[in-house]
Design an enzyme around this catalytic site. Structure first.
Site, short mmCIF file in Angstrom:
data_model
loop_
_atom_site.label_atom_id
_atom_site.label_comp_id
_atom_site.label_asym_id
_atom_site.label_seq_id
_atom_site.Cartn_x
_atom_site.Cartn_y
_atom_site.Cartn_z
N ARG A 51 12.57 -23.73 -11.28
CA ARG A 51 13.03 -24.78 -10.38
C ARG A 51 12.38 -26.12 -10.73
O ARG A 51 12.94 -27.17 -10.51
CB ARG A 51 12.59 -24.41 -8.96
CG ARG A 51 13.71 -24.30 -8.01
CD ARG A 51 13.29 -23.89 -6.62
NE ARG A 51 14.17 -22.82 -6.20
CZ ARG A 51 13.78 -21.59 -5.97
NH1 ARG A 51 12.51 -21.26 -6.10
NH2 ARG A 51 14.65 -20.68 -5.61
N LYS A 72 17.98 29.72 -17.65
CA LYS A 72 17.90 29.85 -16.19
C LYS A 72 18.53 28.63 -15.51
O LYS A 72 19.36 28.75 -14.60
CB LYS A 72 16.43 29.99 -15.77
CG LYS A 72 16.26 30.24 -14.29
CD LYS A 72 14.79 30.48 -13.94
CE LYS A 72 14.62 30.60 -12.44
NZ LYS A 72 13.20 30.63 -12.07
N THR A 105 15.58 20.99 -9.51
CA THR A 105 16.80 20.70 -10.27
C THR A 105 18.00 21.43 -9.67
O THR A 105 19.08 20.85 -9.50
CB THR A 105 16.59 21.08 -11.75
OG1 THR A 105 15.58 20.25 -12.28
CG2 THR A 105 17.86 20.93 -12.56
N GLN A 106 17.79 22.69 -9.31
CA GLN A 106 18.87 23.44 -8.69
C GLN A 106 19.37 22.74 -7.42
O GLN A 106 20.57 22.59 -7.19
CB GLN A 106 18.39 24.84 -8.30
CG GLN A 106 18.05 25.74 -9.48
CD GLN A 106 17.58 27.11 -8.99
OE1 GLN A 106 18.09 27.64 -8.02
NE2 GLN A 106 16.58 27.66 -9.65
N CYS A 163 7.01 -20.52 -19.20
CA CYS A 163 7.53 -21.08 -17.95
C CYS A 163 6.38 -21.65 -17.12
O CYS A 163 5.86 -22.70 -17.45
CB CYS A 163 8.34 -20.02 -17.20
SG CYS A 163 9.52 -20.76 -16.06
N GLU A 210 10.88 -13.66 -23.65
CA GLU A 210 10.72 -12.19 -23.57
C GLU A 210 12.03 -11.47 -23.30
O GLU A 210 12.18 -10.31 -23.66
CB GLU A 210 9.67 -11.82 -22.51
CG GLU A 210 10.03 -12.10 -21.05
CD GLU A 210 9.60 -13.50 -20.58
OE1 GLU A 210 9.57 -14.42 -21.41
OE2 GLU A 210 9.33 -13.65 -19.37
N ILE A 245 21.94 8.04 1.35
CA ILE A 245 23.14 7.61 2.06
C ILE A 245 23.79 6.44 1.33
O ILE A 245 24.99 6.40 1.11
CB ILE A 245 22.80 7.20 3.51
CG1 ILE A 245 22.41 8.45 4.31
CG2 ILE A 245 23.97 6.48 4.16
CD1 ILE A 245 22.03 8.17 5.74
N GLN A 283 4.01 -25.02 -17.71
CA GLN A 283 3.77 -26.04 -16.69
C GLN A 283 2.27 -26.20 -16.44
O GLN A 283 1.76 -27.33 -16.37
CB GLN A 283 4.50 -25.65 -15.39
CG GLN A 283 6.01 -25.56 -15.58
CD GLN A 283 6.74 -25.13 -14.31
OE1 GLN A 283 6.13 -24.76 -13.31
NE2 GLN A 283 8.07 -25.18 -14.35
N HIS A 309 12.17 -18.25 -20.99
CA HIS A 309 11.58 -16.91 -21.05
C HIS A 309 12.04 -16.17 -22.32
O HIS A 309 13.02 -15.43 -22.28
CB HIS A 309 11.99 -16.09 -19.83
CG HIS A 309 11.36 -16.57 -18.57
ND1 HIS A 309 10.16 -16.08 -18.11
CD2 HIS A 309 11.75 -17.49 -17.67
CE1 HIS A 309 9.85 -16.69 -16.99
NE2 HIS A 309 10.80 -17.55 -16.70
#
Ligand code: GLN
Length: 557
Positions: A463, A223, A191-192, A382, A510, A148, A386, A508
């Site tokens: 933070r 198909k 799939t159909q 990070c 990464e 929905i 710390q 970060h």
């Protein structure tokens, strides 16, 4: 020339890898000299995934402009050169937020505000915004056809086709063709049904990417083509592969790029995927293995560290190594005795990644102490930086109760604290330090050696930060602050000069690592880990040889 659009939808079930498919199509098109941008719509009501649990949503991917986005944007950046921002990820919540703000301002001039056209217009204008200055915008619609909540997005892309025409829009539908063991057959019915569902909202897919665990034979393709009303050549086998970096090659083999360009009436240069072929060659032909232990809190759910895992893979591939990653539950190291050693032994490198909250912190400190004392290569990201500072303050400087005010607000030694709290910034929502910030690197440090430059920019999401009041005692005891913001306010990197490879960063890295451009912090960490592992192995072998050849000496001890 105005941009063309590729819309990527998904059917049957979630987790079919729509994001990877979108990213791989982008990668293929770039290899033909086409300029692309990618975006994702997430149909849920949260304004962004920033406040959602990593268990619910997986990693929050952070862009340069500080947007907290869906992890699929990580795939987009790793596979293509698109520069992503908050414009590239929209949730239903954010779309509605815009509309409600406009309504309150009176922008709708007294009209009734409705899903069609107001919500769909807002969605379409978000698409058009990212399509400026590129040849093709690839738009992924989250969720599964039939949900929905994804209906307004489906309706918006249907309208886009109406508005721009077939030559300027392409519908790619990612679906599932399961192999049913009992029947020993691949089944096309899901799939159909999925395509039928799409048709019922007015969308006829142009290309079907069929996820399967085996190649689709010609009869199977014809198909599906017949039942789903697409040309046979547009039924693509999206076979499962061992490495995500192989997906562009799989698509290339099935000529997805040629199909796309033909449909969109575009000319392009020949495909050049040499670099991706090299990456995939490395994936399948490693010279050796490197074993990294990640000590964290959300370890049972790998998606919460998606970019981290990929960045380590990139680091390993840079050295032609296979990455063996072990996720170590931090709480499990809080044993109270030395039995944690058995859990930490045998790793070539130890990494503590980002995280929030108190759970598992003591276990992380145990792992960091182990890495520091045993000289195992350590990389703290990070939270991992710390905790490295807390561990150093406690066990080297002797400030036994050192902590972060995040975990113990009453600690007498707030080595990590919230600077902005002191400056009177409200805590609720959006107070994290987010996105790209410049960091100045100290000359002649490990950080300098790794980056090779003295100024970098990396992405943040935190933070709390290092408390400069503790700089003096920690530095005097041997910690080196090797990176800070240009104004000196924030500590960005720390390291231990008397350790072969011990480094922590507040940001970060990464998020910026790519298979073709492994991030230097990951490349060097994996390299140091492998070297350490080799040295340890050689030492062990020497001891074994000695024991074998000189049993009397060993026995005589
Ligand atoms: N919880 C810490 C902070 O907020 C670390 C955050 C992180 O690792 N991303 O500063």
């Amino acid at each position: 020339m105005p941009a063309k659009y590729i819309f990527v939808t998904g059917g049957v079930v979630s987790s079919l890898g729509k994001g990877l498919a979108a990213a791989s199509i982008g990668c293929l098109l770039e290899s033909r000299g086409i300029k692309v941008n990618l975006m994702k719509f997430d149909p849920y009501l949260n304004v962004d995934p920033g406040t959602m649990s990593p268990f619910q949503h997986g990693e929050v991917f952070v862009t340069d402009d500080g947007a907290e986005t869906d992890l699929d944007l990580g795939h987009y950046e790793r596979f293509t050169h698109s520069k992503l921002s908050r414009d590239n990820n929209w949730t239903t919540g954010r779309i509605y937020e815009q509309i409600i703000a406009k309504e309150r301002r009176g922008d709708y001039l007294g009209k009734t505000v409705q899903v069609i056209p107001h919500v769909t217009n807002e969605i379409k204008s978000a698409m058009k915004k990212v399509a400026q200055e590129v040849d093709i915008a690839i738009v992924e619609i989250g969720g599964t056809v039939g949900d929905i909540e994804s209906l307004p997005f489906m309706e918006a892309i249907r309208q886009m086709r109406q508005e721009l025409g077939r030559e300027h829009t392409l519908f790619v539908h990612v679906t599932l063709v399961p192999f049913i063991a009992a029947a020993q057959e691949l089944k096309t019915k899901p799939t159909q049904h999925s395509v039928k569902e799409l048709l019922s909202i007015g969308i006829q897919p142009d290309i079907l990417l069929c996820r399967t665990d085996r190649f689709l034979a010609k009869e199977m393709k014809s198909k599906i083509a017949l039942f789903c009303n697409v040309p046979e050549e547009a039924v693509i086998t999206a076979k499962d592969v061992a490495s995500v970096y192989e997906v562009p090659l799989v698509f290339a083999n099935e000529n997805v790029d040629t199909l796309v360009l033909k449909h969109l009436h575009m000319e392009a240069k020949d495909r050049d995927l040499a670099k991706w072929e090299d990456i995939v060659h490395r994936v399948y032909n490693p010279k050796d293995t490197v074993t990294i232990g990640i000590v964290g809190k959300y370890v049972e759910y790998e998606d919460s560290y998606k970019s981290l895992k990929e960045a380590l893979v990139h680091g390993a591939l840079a050295h032609n190594l296979k990455l063996q990653l072990n996720w170590i539950e931090a709480e499990g190291l809080e044993t109270g005795d030395k039995s944690y050693e058995a859990q930490l032994e045998g790793y070539d490198g130890i990494l503590v990644p980002g995280g929030f909250g108190k759970r598992g912190i003591e276990g992380m400190l145990t792992a960091i102490r182990y890495a520091r004392e045993k000289k195992v290569p350590y990389f703290g990201i990070c939270l991992g930086m710390q905790t490295a500072c807390i561990e150093f303050a406690r066990n080297v400087v002797g400030l036994e109760e050192a902590n972060s005010s995040e975990f113990d607000p009453a600690t007498p030694h707030r080595v990590i604290y919230k600077l902005r709290e002191l400056r009177g910034v409200e805590e609720l929502g959006g107070t994290m330090r987010l996105g790209a910030w410049t960091c100045k690197i100290e000359p002649n440090t490990l950080a300098h050696k790794i980056y090779g430059v003295l100024e970098i920019s990396e992405r943040h999401r935190h933070r709390y930060e290092f408390n400069r009041e503790y700089e003096e005692p920690l530095v005097a005891a041997g910690l080196r602050i090797s990176g800070s913001t240009p104004d000196g306010t924030y500590v960005e990197m720390v390291e231990l000069p008397d350790h072969p490879h011990f480094i922590g960063c507040q940001f970060h890295p990464e998020f910026k690592s790519k298979p073709l451009e492994p991030h230097p912090l990951f490349r060097t960490f994996v390299g140091a880990a492998y070297e350490y592992g080799q040295k340890r192995k050689a030492e062990k072998e020497t001891v074994e040889v000695e024991m074998f050849h000189r049993p009397e000496r060993v026995a005589g001890r």
